[in-house]
Write a protein that holds these residues in place. Sequence first.
Motif, PDB file in Angstrom:
ATOM      1  N   LYS A   1       0.860  -1.183   0.000  1.00  0.00           N
ATOM      2  CA  LYS A   1       0.000   0.000   0.000  1.00  0.00           C
ATOM      3  C   LYS A   1       0.896   1.232   0.000  1.00  0.00           C
ATOM      4  O   LYS A   1       1.837   1.307   0.778  1.00  0.00           O
ATOM      5  CB  LYS A   1      -0.869   0.049   1.250  1.00  0.00           C
ATOM      6  CG  LYS A   1      -1.960  -0.960   1.300  1.00  0.00           C
ATOM      7  CD  LYS A   1      -2.761  -0.755   2.577  1.00  0.00           C
ATOM      8  CE  LYS A   1      -3.854  -1.759   2.739  1.00  0.00           C
ATOM      9  NZ  LYS A   1      -4.607  -1.529   3.989  1.00  0.00           N
ATOM     10  N   LEU A   2       0.579   2.200  -0.865  1.00  0.00           N
ATOM     11  CA  LEU A   2       1.323   3.452  -0.940  1.00  0.00           C
ATOM     12  C   LEU A   2       0.385   4.606  -0.601  1.00  0.00           C
ATOM     13  O   LEU A   2      -0.723   4.683  -1.135  1.00  0.00           O
ATOM     14  CB  LEU A   2       1.887   3.658  -2.347  1.00  0.00           C
ATOM     15  CG  LEU A   2       2.844   2.571  -2.827  1.00  0.00           C
ATOM     16  CD1 LEU A   2       3.075   2.703  -4.306  1.00  0.00           C
ATOM     17  CD2 LEU A   2       4.138   2.663  -2.065  1.00  0.00           C
ATOM     18  N   HIS A   3       0.836   5.485   0.280  1.00  0.00           N
ATOM     19  CA  HIS A   3       0.051   6.640   0.688  1.00  0.00           C
ATOM     20  C   HIS A   3       0.891   7.897   0.505  1.00  0.00           C
ATOM     21  O   HIS A   3       2.064   7.910   0.864  1.00  0.00           O
ATOM     22  CB  HIS A   3      -0.338   6.550   2.175  1.00  0.00           C
ATOM     23  CG  HIS A   3      -1.170   5.369   2.504  1.00  0.00           C
ATOM     24  ND1 HIS A   3      -2.530   5.441   2.630  1.00  0.00           N
ATOM     25  CD2 HIS A   3      -0.844   4.077   2.730  1.00  0.00           C
ATOM     26  CE1 HIS A   3      -3.006   4.252   2.935  1.00  0.00           C
ATOM     27  NE2 HIS A   3      -2.002   3.406   2.996  1.00  0.00           N
ATOM     28  N   LEU A   4       0.279   8.946  -0.039  1.00  0.00           N
ATOM     29  CA  LEU A   4       0.917  10.253  -0.094  1.00  0.00           C
ATOM     30  C   LEU A   4       0.402  11.062   1.080  1.00  0.00           C
ATOM     31  O   LEU A   4      -0.808  11.231   1.241  1.00  0.00           O
ATOM     32  CB  LEU A   4       0.556  10.984  -1.393  1.00  0.00           C
ATOM     33  CG  LEU A   4       1.395  10.656  -2.604  1.00  0.00           C
ATOM     34  CD1 LEU A   4       0.884  11.432  -3.811  1.00  0.00           C
ATOM     35  CD2 LEU A   4       2.856  10.924  -2.385  1.00  0.00           C
ATOM     36  N   LEU A   5       1.301  11.520   1.912  1.00  0.00           N
ATOM     37  CA  LEU A   5       0.928  12.273   3.109  1.00  0.00           C
ATOM     38  C   LEU A   5       1.461  13.692   3.019  1.00  0.00           C
ATOM     39  O   LEU A   5       2.558  13.892   2.509  1.00  0.00           O
ATOM     40  CB  LEU A   5       1.504  11.584   4.347  1.00  0.00           C
ATOM     41  CG  LEU A   5       1.054  10.148   4.572  1.00  0.00           C
ATOM     42  CD1 LEU A   5       1.798   9.552   5.743  1.00  0.00           C
ATOM     43  CD2 LEU A   5      -0.431  10.069   4.789  1.00  0.00           C
TER      44      LEU A   5
ATOM     45  N   LEU B   1       3.149   2.629 -10.477  1.00  0.00           N
ATOM     46  CA  LEU B   1       1.910   3.203  -9.977  1.00  0.00           C
ATOM     47  C   LEU B   1       1.970   4.704 -10.190  1.00  0.00           C
ATOM     48  O   LEU B   1       2.989   5.334  -9.912  1.00  0.00           O
ATOM     49  CB  LEU B   1       1.726   2.873  -8.492  1.00  0.00           C
ATOM     50  CG  LEU B   1       1.694   1.381  -8.166  1.00  0.00           C
ATOM     51  CD1 LEU B   1       1.621   1.177  -6.659  1.00  0.00           C
ATOM     52  CD2 LEU B   1       0.528   0.708  -8.836  1.00  0.00           C
ATOM     53  N   THR B   2       0.893   5.288 -10.689  1.00  0.00           N
ATOM     54  CA  THR B   2       0.886   6.694 -11.053  1.00  0.00           C
ATOM     55  C   THR B   2      -0.164   7.451 -10.259  1.00  0.00           C
ATOM     56  O   THR B   2      -1.329   7.057 -10.238  1.00  0.00           O
ATOM     57  CB  THR B   2       0.591   6.855 -12.559  1.00  0.00           C
ATOM     58  OG1 THR B   2       1.542   6.098 -13.292  1.00  0.00           O
ATOM     59  CG2 THR B   2       0.660   8.306 -12.977  1.00  0.00           C
TER      60      THR B   2
ATOM     61  N   LEU C   1      -2.694   4.204  -3.221  1.00  0.00           N
ATOM     62  CA  LEU C   1      -2.582   3.222  -4.289  1.00  0.00           C
ATOM     63  C   LEU C   1      -2.152   1.887  -3.698  1.00  0.00           C
ATOM     64  O   LEU C   1      -1.604   1.840  -2.600  1.00  0.00           O
ATOM     65  CB  LEU C   1      -1.560   3.657  -5.344  1.00  0.00           C
ATOM     66  CG  LEU C   1      -1.895   4.903  -6.152  1.00  0.00           C
ATOM     67  CD1 LEU C   1      -0.745   5.238  -7.082  1.00  0.00           C
ATOM     68  CD2 LEU C   1      -3.167   4.707  -6.949  1.00  0.00           C
ATOM     69  N   ARG C   2      -2.383   0.808  -4.449  1.00  0.00           N
ATOM     70  CA  ARG C   2      -2.033  -0.526  -3.969  1.00  0.00           C
ATOM     71  C   ARG C   2      -1.549  -1.358  -5.150  1.00  0.00           C
ATOM     72  O   ARG C   2      -2.091  -1.270  -6.249  1.00  0.00           O
ATOM     73  CB  ARG C   2      -3.274  -1.161  -3.356  1.00  0.00           C
ATOM     74  CG  ARG C   2      -3.037  -2.502  -2.781  1.00  0.00           C
ATOM     75  CD  ARG C   2      -4.321  -3.104  -2.290  1.00  0.00           C
ATOM     76  NE  ARG C   2      -4.201  -4.533  -2.533  1.00  0.00           N
ATOM     77  CZ  ARG C   2      -5.037  -5.429  -2.126  1.00  0.00           C
ATOM     78  NH1 ARG C   2      -6.108  -5.073  -1.481  1.00  0.00           N
ATOM     79  NH2 ARG C   2      -4.840  -6.688  -2.375  1.00  0.00           N
TER      80      ARG C   2
END
Length: 58
Positions: free
Chosen positions: A12-16, A42-43, A25-26
Motif C-alpha cells: 500500500k502506498l500513501h501520499l501524506l 503506480l501513477t 494506491l495498492r
Amino acid sequence: MDSNGLADPYVKLHLLPGASKANKLRTKTLRNTRNPAWNETLTYHGLTDEDMQRKTLR
C-alpha cells in the motif's frame, strides 16, 4: 501466512499529508509466495510540482 508458510503480499502506498482516495494506491497481490518482487509502475494523477515537494510517500 497460511499453513504451508506461503502468503499473499501486496504493498500500500500513501501520499501524506492527505486522506483522499486519490492519495492511496495498492499493488497487485502476489499469490502464494514468501519472496515477493514487484515490477509495477503506480501513477498518482493530478499532482503538481508543488505537491511533489511537500508530500511524503509512505
